[in-house]
Each structure stands twice: as C-alpha cells, then as structure tokens.
Design a protein around this motif. Structure first.
Motif, PDB file in Angstrom:
ATOM      1  N   ASP A  75       0.835  -1.201   0.000  1.00 14.09           N
ATOM      2  CA  ASP A  75       0.000   0.000   0.000  1.00 14.09           C
ATOM      3  C   ASP A  75       0.872   1.253   0.000  1.00 14.09           C
ATOM      4  OD1 ASP A  75      -2.711  -0.130  -0.356  1.00 14.09           O
ATOM      5  OD2 ASP A  75      -3.185  -0.420   1.760  1.00 14.09           O
ATOM      6  N   ALA A  76       1.972   1.195   0.761  1.00  9.75           N
ATOM      7  CA  ALA A  76       2.886   2.339   0.797  1.00  9.75           C
ATOM      8  C   ALA A  76       3.547   2.547  -0.571  1.00  9.75           C
ATOM      9  CB  ALA A  76       3.941   2.137   1.876  1.00  9.75           C
ATOM     10  N   MET A  77       3.689   1.460  -1.329  1.00  5.64           N
ATOM     11  CA  MET A  77       4.209   1.545  -2.701  1.00  5.64           C
ATOM     12  C   MET A  77       3.022   1.387  -3.642  1.00  5.64           C
ATOM     13  SD  MET A  77       7.657  -0.806  -2.549  1.00  5.64           S
ATOM     14  CE  MET A  77       6.962  -2.314  -1.891  1.00  5.64           C
ATOM     15  N   SER A  78       2.107   2.319  -3.619  1.00  4.43           N
ATOM     16  CA  SER A  78       0.813   2.171  -4.299  1.00  4.43           C
ATOM     17  C   SER A  78       0.945   1.743  -5.755  1.00  4.43           C
ATOM     18  CB  SER A  78       0.010   3.455  -4.188  1.00  4.43           C
ATOM     19  OG  SER A  78       0.721   4.523  -4.773  1.00  4.43           O
ATOM     20  N   ASP A  79       2.016   2.105  -6.404  1.00  2.00           N
ATOM     21  CA  ASP A  79       2.184   1.713  -7.805  1.00  2.00           C
ATOM     22  C   ASP A  79       2.484   0.225  -7.950  1.00  2.00           C
ATOM     23  OD1 ASP A  79       4.635   2.373  -6.521  1.00  2.00           O
ATOM     24  OD2 ASP A  79       5.653   2.483  -8.445  1.00  2.00           O
ATOM     25  N   GLU A  80       2.768  -0.468  -6.862  1.00  3.43           N
ATOM     26  CA  GLU A  80       3.068  -1.900  -6.896  1.00  3.43           C
ATOM     27  C   GLU A  80       1.840  -2.767  -6.618  1.00  3.43           C
ATOM     28  OE1 GLU A  80       5.831  -3.121  -7.877  1.00  3.43           O
ATOM     29  OE2 GLU A  80       7.115  -1.364  -7.773  1.00  3.43           O
ATOM     30  N   ARG A  81       0.837  -2.204  -5.994  1.00  6.82           N
ATOM     31  CA  ARG A  81      -0.309  -3.003  -5.554  1.00  6.82           C
ATOM     32  C   ARG A  81      -1.016  -3.705  -6.710  1.00  6.82           C
ATOM     33  NH1 ARG A  81      -5.388  -0.064  -3.457  1.00  6.82           N
ATOM     34  NH2 ARG A  81      -3.772   1.373  -2.843  1.00  6.82           N
ATOM     35  N   GLU A  82      -1.284  -3.001  -7.780  1.00  4.02           N
ATOM     36  CA  GLU A  82      -2.015  -3.589  -8.910  1.00  4.02           C
ATOM     37  C   GLU A  82      -1.229  -4.742  -9.536  1.00  4.02           C
ATOM     38  OE1 GLU A  82      -5.236  -4.339 -11.200  1.00  4.02           O
ATOM     39  OE2 GLU A  82      -5.111  -2.942  -9.512  1.00  4.02           O
ATOM     40  N   ASP A  83       0.078  -4.549  -9.726  1.00  5.65           N
ATOM     41  CA  ASP A  83       0.914  -5.632 -10.267  1.00  5.65           C
ATOM     42  C   ASP A  83       0.882  -6.852  -9.353  1.00  5.65           C
ATOM     43  OD1 ASP A  83       1.611  -4.116 -12.453  1.00  5.65           O
ATOM     44  OD2 ASP A  83       3.570  -3.529 -11.652  1.00  5.65           O
ATOM     45  N   PHE A  84       0.933  -6.604  -8.055  1.00  8.48           N
ATOM     46  CA  PHE A  84       0.901  -7.712  -7.100  1.00  8.48           C
ATOM     47  C   PHE A  84      -0.421  -8.474  -7.191  1.00  8.48           C
ATOM     48  CE2 PHE A  84      -0.541  -9.379  -3.046  1.00  8.48           C
ATOM     49  CZ  PHE A  84       0.442 -10.337  -2.821  1.00  8.48           C
ATOM     50  N   LEU A  85      -1.528  -7.758  -7.253  1.00  8.37           N
ATOM     51  CA  LEU A  85      -2.837  -8.424  -7.307  1.00  8.37           C
ATOM     52  C   LEU A  85      -2.994  -9.238  -8.590  1.00  8.37           C
ATOM     53  CD1 LEU A  85      -5.124  -5.674  -5.764  1.00  8.37           C
ATOM     54  CD2 LEU A  85      -4.410  -7.844  -4.734  1.00  8.37           C
ATOM     55  N   ILE A  86      -2.474  -8.733  -9.682  1.00 11.99           N
ATOM     56  CA  ILE A  86      -2.507  -9.501 -10.933  1.00 11.99           C
ATOM     57  C   ILE A  86      -1.689 -10.777 -10.762  1.00 11.99           C
ATOM     58  CG2 ILE A  86      -1.717  -9.514 -13.342  1.00 11.99           C
ATOM     59  CD1 ILE A  86      -2.494  -6.474 -13.376  1.00 11.99           C
ATOM     60  N   TRP A  87      -0.494 -10.655 -10.181  1.00  6.77           N
ATOM     61  CA  TRP A  87       0.352 -11.826  -9.942  1.00  6.77           C
ATOM     62  C   TRP A  87      -0.355 -12.823  -9.022  1.00  6.77           C
ATOM     63  CZ3 TRP A  87       2.018 -13.426  -5.140  1.00  6.77           C
ATOM     64  CH2 TRP A  87       2.861 -14.539  -5.144  1.00  6.77           C
ATOM     65  N   TYR A  88      -0.969 -12.335  -7.953  1.00  9.87           N
ATOM     66  CA  TYR A  88      -1.623 -13.198  -6.973  1.00  9.87           C
ATOM     67  C   TYR A  88      -2.759 -14.001  -7.630  1.00  9.87           C
ATOM     68  CZ  TYR A  88      -4.044 -14.664  -2.741  1.00  9.87           C
ATOM     69  OH  TYR A  88      -4.650 -15.409  -1.765  1.00  9.87           O
ATOM     70  N   CYS A  89      -3.587 -13.324  -8.403  1.00  7.26           N
ATOM     71  CA  CYS A  89      -4.698 -14.014  -9.073  1.00  7.26           C
ATOM     72  C   CYS A  89      -4.177 -14.989 -10.130  1.00  7.26           C
ATOM     73  CB  CYS A  89      -5.652 -12.994  -9.698  1.00  7.26           C
ATOM     74  SG  CYS A  89      -6.529 -12.002  -8.464  1.00  7.26           S
ATOM     75  N   ASP A  90      -3.168 -14.591 -10.877  1.00  7.58           N
ATOM     76  CA  ASP A  90      -2.576 -15.495 -11.880  1.00  7.58           C
ATOM     77  C   ASP A  90      -1.979 -16.724 -11.221  1.00  7.58           C
ATOM     78  OD1 ASP A  90      -3.283 -13.849 -13.955  1.00  7.58           O
ATOM     79  OD2 ASP A  90      -1.268 -13.049 -14.300  1.00  7.58           O
TER      80      ASP A  90
END
Length: 149
Positions: A75-90
């Motif tokens: 969350d503190a690196m807000s630009d990383e959250r979306e990439d992480f969620l895509i990775w998690y779901c994949d």
C-alpha cells in the motif's frame, strides 16, 4: 510500511532538484530497498500458498500477520499493488492445468467426462475458491476488493 510512504514522498520532493550525486545515491538505496521489500512480500505469499496447498500449518514465516504487514508495505508503494494483485490471481489460476492433466489419458487424449465427473470438478473448484476467499478476508485490506477479482 509506516516509514516507507514518507520516505518515498520525501524522495519525490528531492527528485525535482536535479542530478546531485548524494541525492542519486539516496535514490538508488531507496529503489533497492523497495525491490527488496517487494520481493520479500511476494516470497511470503508464495511460501504461504505452498504450505496451504500441501496441507501444512499456515503459521510460520508467512503467517497471516506477516502477510497483512506485506499488504501495508505494498500500500505504501501504491504503484506496486495492482501488479501484485494480478500476480496473486494469476498464481491461483496456475493450479488449474493440473485439472486438465487429471482428466487426460496417458496418451494425452481427453477422457469423456460424465455428469458426476463434472460435478466433482465443480465441487473441487468451489472448495478452492472458498479456501482462497477465507485467506483473502484474513490478509488483504477490504479496500483492495480482492474477492471480486
């Protein structure tokens, strides 16, 4: 996580001052720290999923509390959250090729699935989703809306 957001904000303020050698060094250290933290969060989630899939205890190096802290870091690196969620779901969806292999004969020809077989696959899939949703509720902030993904 609490210190990362102000550090990033401070760095962004200094970025506007151009190419000063000491500022460039600080920027590289901050970038390296971000990558190290990001890698650790991904590794924690990977080790947690491996333990869950193998039936081991969920506690240990990647406990729920540690994963929650990892979410705060992202969350503190807000630009990383979306990439992480895509990775998690994949990563979750990668477990499904195993289903295809289970329903193929040794020569690669698909088996004919009857109604009972399809019902078992659907039940298995629903159990996986229920288990994953339980994990999501314990770990991810509600504002991330992970179950809807």
């Amino acid at each position: 996580a609490e210190l990362l957001a102000p550090a990033v904000a401070l760095w962004q303020m200094f970025e506007n001052y151009g190419k000063h050698p000491k500022l460039e060094t600080v920027g590289l250290i901050l970038l390296d720290s971000r990558e190290t933290l990001k890698k650790q969060v991904y590794d924690d989630f990977k080790s947690r999923d491996i333990k869950v899939r193998s039936g081991e205890s969920k506690k240990g190096p990647a406990s729920d509390e540690r994963l929650k802290e990892g979410c705060m870091v992202l969350d503190a690196m807000s630009d990383e959250r979306e990439d992480f969620l895509i990775w998690y779901c994949d990563d979750f969806l990668r477990s499904f090729p195993g289903v295809k292999q289970r329903y193929q004969s040794a020569d690669g020809e698909p088996w004919k699935l009857g109604t009972a077989d399809i019902a078992r696959v659907v039940d298995w899939f629903n159990r996986l989703l229920d288990e994953r949703e339980e994990t999501m509720e314990m770990v991810f902030p509600q504002s991330w809306a992970v179950p809807e993904r």
